[in-house]
Design a protein around this motif. Structure first.
Motif, PDB file in Angstrom:
ATOM      1  N   MET A   1     -13.160  17.358   8.574  1.00 43.42           N
ATOM      2  CA  MET A   1     -11.740  17.720   8.441  1.00 43.42           C
ATOM      3  C   MET A   1     -11.167  18.087   9.803  1.00 43.42           C
ATOM      4  SD  MET A   1      -9.983  20.842   6.320  1.00 43.42           S
ATOM      5  CE  MET A   1     -10.576  20.312   4.716  1.00 43.42           C
ATOM      6  N   THR A   2      -9.980  17.589  10.096  1.00 40.01           N
ATOM      7  CA  THR A   2      -9.285  17.899  11.352  1.00 40.01           C
ATOM      8  C   THR A   2      -7.973  18.598  11.020  1.00 40.01           C
ATOM      9  OG1 THR A   2     -10.189  15.885  12.307  1.00 40.01           O
ATOM     10  CG2 THR A   2      -8.363  16.922  13.475  1.00 40.01           C
ATOM     11  N   TRP A  91      -1.172   4.900  11.665  1.00 37.12           N
ATOM     12  CA  TRP A  91      -2.147   5.988  11.477  1.00 37.12           C
ATOM     13  C   TRP A  91      -2.610   6.530  12.828  1.00 37.12           C
ATOM     14  CZ3 TRP A  91      -3.499   9.644   8.503  1.00 37.12           C
ATOM     15  CH2 TRP A  91      -4.685  10.343   8.750  1.00 37.12           C
ATOM     16  N   TYR A 132      -5.931  16.350   8.406  1.00 36.17           N
ATOM     17  CA  TYR A 132      -6.389  15.296   7.491  1.00 36.17           C
ATOM     18  C   TYR A 132      -7.905  15.380   7.352  1.00 36.17           C
ATOM     19  CZ  TYR A 132      -7.728  12.836  11.789  1.00 36.17           C
ATOM     20  OH  TYR A 132      -8.304  12.504  12.992  1.00 36.17           O
ATOM     21  N   ASP A 133      -8.408  14.831   6.256  1.00 33.23           N
ATOM     22  CA  ASP A 133      -9.850  14.615   6.097  1.00 33.23           C
ATOM     23  C   ASP A 133     -10.048  13.186   5.588  1.00 33.23           C
ATOM     24  OD1 ASP A 133      -9.327  14.675   3.333  1.00 33.23           O
ATOM     25  OD2 ASP A 133      -9.893  16.790   3.149  1.00 33.23           O
ATOM     26  N   ASP A 134     -11.185  12.900   4.992  1.00 32.94           N
ATOM     27  CA  ASP A 134     -11.464  11.516   4.561  1.00 32.94           C
ATOM     28  C   ASP A 134     -10.561  11.064   3.419  1.00 32.94           C
ATOM     29  OD1 ASP A 134     -13.409  11.396   6.436  1.00 32.94           O
ATOM     30  OD2 ASP A 134     -15.083  11.778   5.064  1.00 32.94           O
ATOM     31  N   HIS A 135      -9.997  12.022   2.681  1.00 30.33           N
ATOM     32  CA  HIS A 135      -9.234  11.657   1.479  1.00 30.33           C
ATOM     33  C   HIS A 135      -7.760  12.052   1.527  1.00 30.33           C
ATOM     34  CE1 HIS A 135     -13.066  10.729  -0.401  1.00 30.33           C
ATOM     35  NE2 HIS A 135     -13.507  11.918  -0.005  1.00 30.33           N
ATOM     36  N   ASP A 136      -7.465  13.171   2.184  1.00 30.74           N
ATOM     37  CA  ASP A 136      -6.131  13.768   2.073  1.00 30.74           C
ATOM     38  C   ASP A 136      -5.468  14.023   3.418  1.00 30.74           C
ATOM     39  OD1 ASP A 136      -6.053  14.039  -0.791  1.00 30.74           O
ATOM     40  OD2 ASP A 136      -7.494  15.672  -0.589  1.00 30.74           O
ATOM     41  N   SER A 152      -2.822  12.367  -1.037  1.00 29.38           N
ATOM     42  CA  SER A 152      -3.892  11.442  -0.670  1.00 29.38           C
ATOM     43  C   SER A 152      -3.453  10.564   0.499  1.00 29.38           C
ATOM     44  CB  SER A 152      -4.272  10.563  -1.867  1.00 29.38           C
ATOM     45  OG  SER A 152      -3.225   9.645  -2.143  1.00 29.38           O
TER      46      SER A 152
END
Length: 336
Positions: A1-2, A91, A132-136, A152
């Protein structure tokens, strides 16, 4: 997560000023929401009706993103805006500043965001993204939408890629404050007079005080414009009061901005403008209530009354802006 550290995720009332507040507080500049709105010369009026629209729309502010540009110019901020047709590049434009510790503003279509309760397409919606993380994606939106929220990454990509009225091509932006930031107080008068001059001298009859007068005439015909008055009229009234306007079609925000200015500057024109916008804010809420009643009852007399109120508002706001356009003469700062 960032995630960007030390984000003050204060949700406020209007989307663009909420996002601006998040970005500027990270830069050490903490201004109230009314002050951000006023310094961005955000107040306006448009009666918008076109062939491809089912029902007319009353707007109370300048075009999406004009407020941000105005504010950046006024305060000498470095505004970096990026747009692209490539989702991959879009992105990267967001991830890079967040990875470097800077929140990012996004313009997108709110329809696709997971946390939005009302599914209506609005391509001029603005949020601040801080992680953000891998999903959200982690965003800050208005109080009404929940303040610090998440959606998401898929929904975010859809919202940013949307096309239609008021959309922008994956627009993202950052704000950087210079070390020798000009005093916001010194920018109050130019921000007010710029706003007043645009309102008093609209290029077409749908804008400014002329637009309000036009709305006063045309609102009386609104029952003839719809097969579903309960939905269309109540939606129009709801957009005036509740859709991120701060109430009274942004007039509450401008009234509060002028009130804050009267604490900083001693000027009779400013006090006159504040008094008239206090009156105008009350009348806008009254007009919205009358339009709601017309929708509920199907009775045209409520629209006739709303039309009268709007014609009064055209005069009151014209007088307010005439007073405010004369700011600059006889102004002095109030000593703390």
């Amino acid at each position: 997560m960032t995630k960007v550290k030390n984000i003050d995720a204060r949700g406020t009332q209007h989307c663009e000023t909420t996002a601006l507040g998040v970005l500027l507080r990270r830069e050490g500049l903490d201004l109230s929401e009314p002050m951000l709105f006023g310094l961005g010369s955000g107040l306006s009026f448009i009666y918008w009706d076109s062939k491809n629209m089912g029902f007319p729309f009353l707007g109370g502010r300048v075009k999406p993103f004009d407020l941000t540009r105005n504010l950046a110019t006024r305060l000498g901020l470095d505004l970096l805006v990026q747009e692209t047709t490539s989702p991959r590049r879009a992105w990267e434009n967001v991830a890079a500043p967040i990875d470097a510790g800077h929140p990012v503003g996004l313009q997108l279509d709110s329809y696709y965001l997971d946390y939005f309760g009302s599914k209506v397409h609005f391509g001029g919606h603005v949020v601040a993204m801080y992680g953000y993380d891998d999903h959200d994606a982690y965003l800050v939106d208005t109080d009404q939408q929940g303040g610090a929220v998440s959606t998401s990454l898929t929904s975010l990509a859809q919202a940013r890629a949307a096309r239609g009225p008021m959309t922008a091509k994956h627009r993202s932006f950052t704000l950087t404050a210079p070390r020798n930031l000009p005093s916001p107080q010194d920018q109050i008068i130019p921000a007010i007079t710029t706003c007043a001059d645009a309102f008093l001298n609209p290029p077409i009859a749908n804008l400014g005080h002329r637009g309000i007068q036009k709305a006063g005439k045309l609102v009386r015909t609104w029952l003839q414009r719809t097969d579903n008055p309960q939905q269309d009229l109540q939606q129009a009234a709801l957009l005036m009061e509740k859709a991120g306007t701060g109430g009274a079609l942004f007039r509450n925000l401008y009234r509060d901005f002028l009130a804050e200015c009267t604490q900083l500057l001693d000027n009779s024109h400013l006090r006159t403008g504040h008094g008239l916008y206090t009156e105008a804010a009350t009348l806008w809420t009254e007009a919205a209530a009358l339009i709601t009643k017309a929708g509920e009852s199907g009775d045209a007399q409520y629209l006739a009354q709303a039309g009268t109120v709007l014609c009064d508002l055209s005069r009151i706001e014209r007088e307010a802006m005439q007073a405010l356009s004369r700011l600059g003469s006889e102004t002095q700062a109030i000593q703390p």
